[in-house]
Design an enzyme around this catalytic site. Structure first.
Site, PDB file in Angstrom:
ATOM      1  N   THR A  65      14.416   3.231   7.210  1.00 29.94           N
ATOM      2  CA  THR A  65      13.408   4.326   7.136  1.00 29.94           C
ATOM      3  C   THR A  65      11.999   3.622   6.956  1.00 29.94           C
ATOM      4  O   THR A  65      11.756   2.407   6.530  1.00 29.94           O
ATOM      5  CB  THR A  65      13.524   5.083   5.883  1.00 29.94           C
ATOM      6  OG1 THR A  65      13.436   4.243   4.612  1.00 29.94           O
ATOM      7  CG2 THR A  65      15.083   5.692   5.919  1.00 29.94           C
ATOM      8  N   GLY A  66      11.019   4.263   7.374  1.00 28.52           N
ATOM      9  CA  GLY A  66       9.506   3.655   7.364  1.00 28.52           C
ATOM     10  C   GLY A  66       9.341   2.441   8.243  1.00 28.52           C
ATOM     11  O   GLY A  66       8.874   1.661   7.868  1.00 28.52           O
ATOM     12  N   TYR A 123       4.263   6.927  -8.492  1.00 27.63           N
ATOM     13  CA  TYR A 123       4.846   5.787  -7.781  1.00 27.63           C
ATOM     14  C   TYR A 123       5.652   4.882  -8.731  1.00 27.63           C
ATOM     15  O   TYR A 123       6.712   4.636  -8.286  1.00 27.63           O
ATOM     16  CB  TYR A 123       3.490   4.945  -7.177  1.00 27.63           C
ATOM     17  CG  TYR A 123       4.129   3.947  -6.328  1.00 27.63           C
ATOM     18  CD1 TYR A 123       4.363   4.163  -5.114  1.00 27.63           C
ATOM     19  CD2 TYR A 123       4.257   2.616  -6.663  1.00 27.63           C
ATOM     20  CE1 TYR A 123       4.853   2.799  -4.069  1.00 27.63           C
ATOM     21  CE2 TYR A 123       4.318   1.559  -6.070  1.00 27.63           C
ATOM     22  CZ  TYR A 123       4.733   1.791  -4.934  1.00 27.63           C
ATOM     23  OH  TYR A 123       5.134   0.683  -3.801  1.00 27.63           O
ATOM     24  N   ILE A 173       5.946  -3.460   6.186  1.00 26.89           N
ATOM     25  CA  ILE A 173       7.070  -4.199   5.835  1.00 26.89           C
ATOM     26  C   ILE A 173       8.517  -3.976   6.775  1.00 26.89           C
ATOM     27  O   ILE A 173       9.100  -4.909   6.977  1.00 26.89           O
ATOM     28  CB  ILE A 173       7.277  -4.019   4.269  1.00 26.89           C
ATOM     29  CG1 ILE A 173       6.095  -4.703   3.558  1.00 26.89           C
ATOM     30  CG2 ILE A 173       8.700  -4.933   4.010  1.00 26.89           C
ATOM     31  CD1 ILE A 173       6.035  -4.225   2.006  1.00 26.89           C
ATOM     32  N   GLY A 174       8.519  -2.639   6.736  1.00 24.86           N
ATOM     33  CA  GLY A 174       9.623  -2.056   7.638  1.00 24.86           C
ATOM     34  C   GLY A 174       9.736  -2.599   9.061  1.00 24.86           C
ATOM     35  O   GLY A 174      10.668  -3.142   9.517  1.00 24.86           O
TER      36      GLY A 174
HETATM   37  N1  LIG Z   1       2.621  -3.332   0.386  1.00 26.83           N
HETATM   38  C1  LIG Z   1       2.783  -3.815  -0.833  1.00 26.83           C
HETATM   39  O1  LIG Z   1       2.198  -4.463  -1.398  1.00 26.83           O
HETATM   40  C2  LIG Z   1       4.166  -3.192  -1.561  1.00 26.83           C
HETATM   41  C3  LIG Z   1       4.468  -3.776  -2.678  1.00 26.83           C
HETATM   42  C4  LIG Z   1       5.548  -3.080  -3.307  1.00 26.83           C
HETATM   43  C5  LIG Z   1       6.396  -2.238  -2.657  1.00 26.83           C
HETATM   44  N2  LIG Z   1       6.113  -1.515  -1.567  1.00 26.83           N
HETATM   45  C6  LIG Z   1       6.844  -0.650  -0.746  1.00 26.83           C
HETATM   46  O2  LIG Z   1       7.140  -1.071   0.477  1.00 26.83           O
HETATM   47  C7  LIG Z   1       7.757  -0.099   1.299  1.00 26.83           C
HETATM   48  C8  LIG Z   1       6.762  -0.101   2.773  1.00 26.83           C
HETATM   49  O3  LIG Z   1       5.594   0.234   2.507  1.00 26.83           O
HETATM   50  P1  LIG Z   1       4.361  -0.589   3.195  1.00 26.83           P
HETATM   51  O4  LIG Z   1       3.651  -1.439   2.166  1.00 26.83           O
HETATM   52  O5  LIG Z   1       4.830  -1.351   4.488  1.00 26.83           O
HETATM   53  O6  LIG Z   1       3.501   0.275   3.681  1.00 26.83           O
HETATM   54  P2  LIG Z   1       3.240   1.208   5.091  1.00 26.83           P
HETATM   55  O7  LIG Z   1       2.824   0.308   5.920  1.00 26.83           O
HETATM   56  O8  LIG Z   1       2.328   2.264   4.681  1.00 26.83           O
HETATM   57  O9  LIG Z   1       4.652   1.726   5.492  1.00 26.83           O
HETATM   58  C9  LIG Z   1       5.287   3.055   4.746  1.00 26.83           C
HETATM   59  C10 LIG Z   1       6.393   3.481   5.685  1.00 26.83           C
HETATM   60  O10 LIG Z   1       6.745   4.514   5.278  1.00 26.83           O
HETATM   61  C11 LIG Z   1       6.902   5.591   6.107  1.00 26.83           C
HETATM   62  N3  LIG Z   1       6.837   6.988   5.506  1.00 26.83           N
HETATM   63  C12 LIG Z   1       5.800   7.354   4.467  1.00 26.83           C
HETATM   64  N4  LIG Z   1       6.337   8.869   4.010  1.00 26.83           N
HETATM   65  C13 LIG Z   1       7.504   8.981   4.846  1.00 26.83           C
HETATM   66  C14 LIG Z   1       8.032  10.239   4.879  1.00 26.83           C
HETATM   67  N5  LIG Z   1       7.778  11.186   4.376  1.00 26.83           N
HETATM   68  N6  LIG Z   1       9.086   9.975   5.895  1.00 26.83           N
HETATM   69  C15 LIG Z   1       9.306   8.978   6.695  1.00 26.83           C
HETATM   70  N7  LIG Z   1       8.859   7.929   6.700  1.00 26.83           N
HETATM   71  C16 LIG Z   1       7.662   7.695   5.778  1.00 26.83           C
HETATM   72  C17 LIG Z   1       5.405   5.353   6.690  1.00 26.83           C
HETATM   73  O11 LIG Z   1       5.374   6.053   7.989  1.00 26.83           O
HETATM   74  P3  LIG Z   1       3.943   6.597   8.517  1.00 26.83           P
HETATM   75  O12 LIG Z   1       3.310   5.762   9.501  1.00 26.83           O
HETATM   76  O13 LIG Z   1       4.290   7.877   9.201  1.00 26.83           O
HETATM   77  O14 LIG Z   1       2.980   6.883   7.147  1.00 26.83           O
HETATM   78  C18 LIG Z   1       5.403   4.001   7.220  1.00 26.83           C
HETATM   79  O15 LIG Z   1       6.190   3.621   8.250  1.00 26.83           O
HETATM   80  C19 LIG Z   1       7.064   1.143   0.687  1.00 26.83           C
HETATM   81  O16 LIG Z   1       8.414   1.720  -0.152  1.00 26.83           O
HETATM   82  C20 LIG Z   1       6.324   0.611  -0.600  1.00 26.83           C
HETATM   83  O17 LIG Z   1       6.467   1.475  -1.837  1.00 26.83           O
HETATM   84  C21 LIG Z   1       5.052  -2.196  -0.953  1.00 26.83           C
END
Ligand SMILES: NC(=O)c1ccc[n+]([C@@H]2O[C@H](COP(=O)([O-])OP(=O)(O)OC[C@H]3O[C@@H](n4cnc5c(N)ncnc54)[C@H](OP(=O)(O)O)[C@@H]3O)[C@@H](O)[C@H]2O)c1
Length: 338
Positions: A8-9, A193, A14-15
């Site tokens: 998912t995501g 969060y 990161i995904g």
């Molecule tokens: N970046 C960091 O430093 C960090 C640290 C700790 C944990 N995390 C966790 O890592 C995970 C990935 O985040 P990221 O940092 O890679 O940020 P990101 O690039 O914003 O990725 C988030 C992903 O989640 C998707 N998403 C959000 N809401 C959604 C929904 N309702 N239904 C389906 N998909 C949805 C987004 O899709 P859209 O493109 O449509 O928005 C995007 O693909 C998250 O769970 C975040 O909390 C990140």
């Protein structure tokens, strides 16, 4: 047997980096990108096919914050696949984040600077809202939609001939102090969060307790601090660019500044290579990057309690009943009107 993996995501951050690494590791993989925006999902699929032209990559429309979408997506997935080996619950939001600027500048010049950046503890608040399902949006997206997805995909995840692994992208920002059993959706606080990520740690433990005997295992990771759309939502990208030299300097002293999505995906990728039954249910697996840029994964014991984890699990089951009933009632109303 070809492994089936659902992420998912998967369309960014990161995904997407994880998907790239999984395809490099296993060319036979059947990879499904579950995303809410199909244009962005298709762009991600095309990007993956450039480096892996033979790869089997499908798309699944899933808005994990919308329970109707979760039920529909799970149904579609079950029609297409008859097994699921790894379910990455990675989609996450941190809406309208606010930085406590006073705490930020104070922390920037204190001995706590590394911990402040690594966990965001006491630094970040968010403004949450209510979804059409009547749930708090951060809770619905980061926890409950994913919980419902696991419940719906049970027949594929719980099979006698092989073990499966559910993997939650949690965070070091998962703080016990932000979570309350009396307010699991975090309606009253300003750190939804942190609360949702702490809830994912608790829920993972409960899933292990209830499902290990049926072949389903659950693990939790922290990707470290990674530059993605999520972090650019906290502070503008120009700000991150300005402080990047400081971040690289700090990286010499700490390993939690993974910075790139590829590094941040390390623990997610590492878990793909492990036997689910060999993992520690009390551990959070951290993506770490050394000062020289080497990636590795390290388990840290989570600050969680068996009883609280069980109590949360019971509450989530009750909420699941309520939500399913509400959706059924809405369907009956719509039919009656037509
Ligand atoms: N970046 C960091 O430093 C960090 C640290 C700790 C944990 N995390 C966790 O890592 C995970 C990935 O985040 P990221 O940092 O890679 O940020 P990101 O690039 O914003 O990725 C988030 C992903 O989640 C998707 N998403 C959000 N809401 C959604 C929904 N309702 N239904 C389906 N998909 C949805 C987004 O899709 P859209 O493109 O449509 O928005 C995007 O693909 C998250 O769970 C975040 O909390 C990140």
């Amino acid at each position: 047997m070809k492994k089936v993996v659902l992420v998912t995501g998967a369309n960014s951050g990161i995904g997407l980096a994880l998907c790239e690494r999984l395809l490099s590791q296993d060319a036979q993989l059947q990879l499904c990108l579950a995303c809410r925006n199909m244009q962005r999902a298709e762009a991600a699929r095309q990007a993956l096919l450039v480096s892996h032209p033979q790869a089997q990559v499908t798309l699944l429309h899933l808005d994990v914050g919308n329970m109707r979408s979760v039920l529909r997506a799970a149904e579609e997935f079950k029609q297409k696949y008859n097994r699921l080996d790894h379910l990455y619950l990675n989609a996450g939001i941190m809406p309208n984040p606010r930085v406590d600027h006073k705490a930020f500048y104070k922390g920037l010049f204190s001995s706590n600077v590394v911990r402040m950046f690594a966990t965001g503890e006491g630094l970040l608040t968010q403004e949450d809202k209510v979804t059409p399902n009547g749930l708090q949006e951060v809770f619905a997206t980061n926890i409950f939609g994913h919980f419902l997805l696991v419940r719906e995909l049970e027949p594929l995840l719980c099979q006698m001939d092989h073990n499966s692994l559910v993997i939650w992208t949690s965070s070091s920002n998962a703080q016990r102090s932000a979570f309350s059993l009396d307010d699991i959706q975090h309606q009253k606080g300003r750190e939804p969060y942190s609360s949702s990520k702490y809830a994912s740690d608790l829920l993972s433990l409960a899933l292990n307790r209830h499902y290990n005997n049926r072949g389903l295992y659950s693990s939790v990771i922290c990707p470290g601090l990674v530059m993605t759309n999520l972090t650019y939502g906290i502070l503008p990208s120009f700000f991150w660019t300005i402080i990047m030299p400081i971040m690289w300097l700090i990286r010499i002293f700490t390993n939690t500044f993974t910075l790139s999505p590829n590094n941040g995906a390390e623990a997610l990728f590492w878990l793909f290579m492990q036997k689910p039954e060999s993992l520690d249910p009390m551990a959070k697996y951290h993506s770490l990057t050394s000062g020289l840029g080497n990636n590795y994964t390290q388990p840290h014991k989570m600050d969680i309690d068996e009883n609280v984890s069980e109590a949360l699990y019971v509450k989530l089951l009750e909420l699941e009943d309520t939500v399913r009933k509400k959706l059924r009632d809405e369907d009956i109303d719509i039919k009656a009107k037509n």
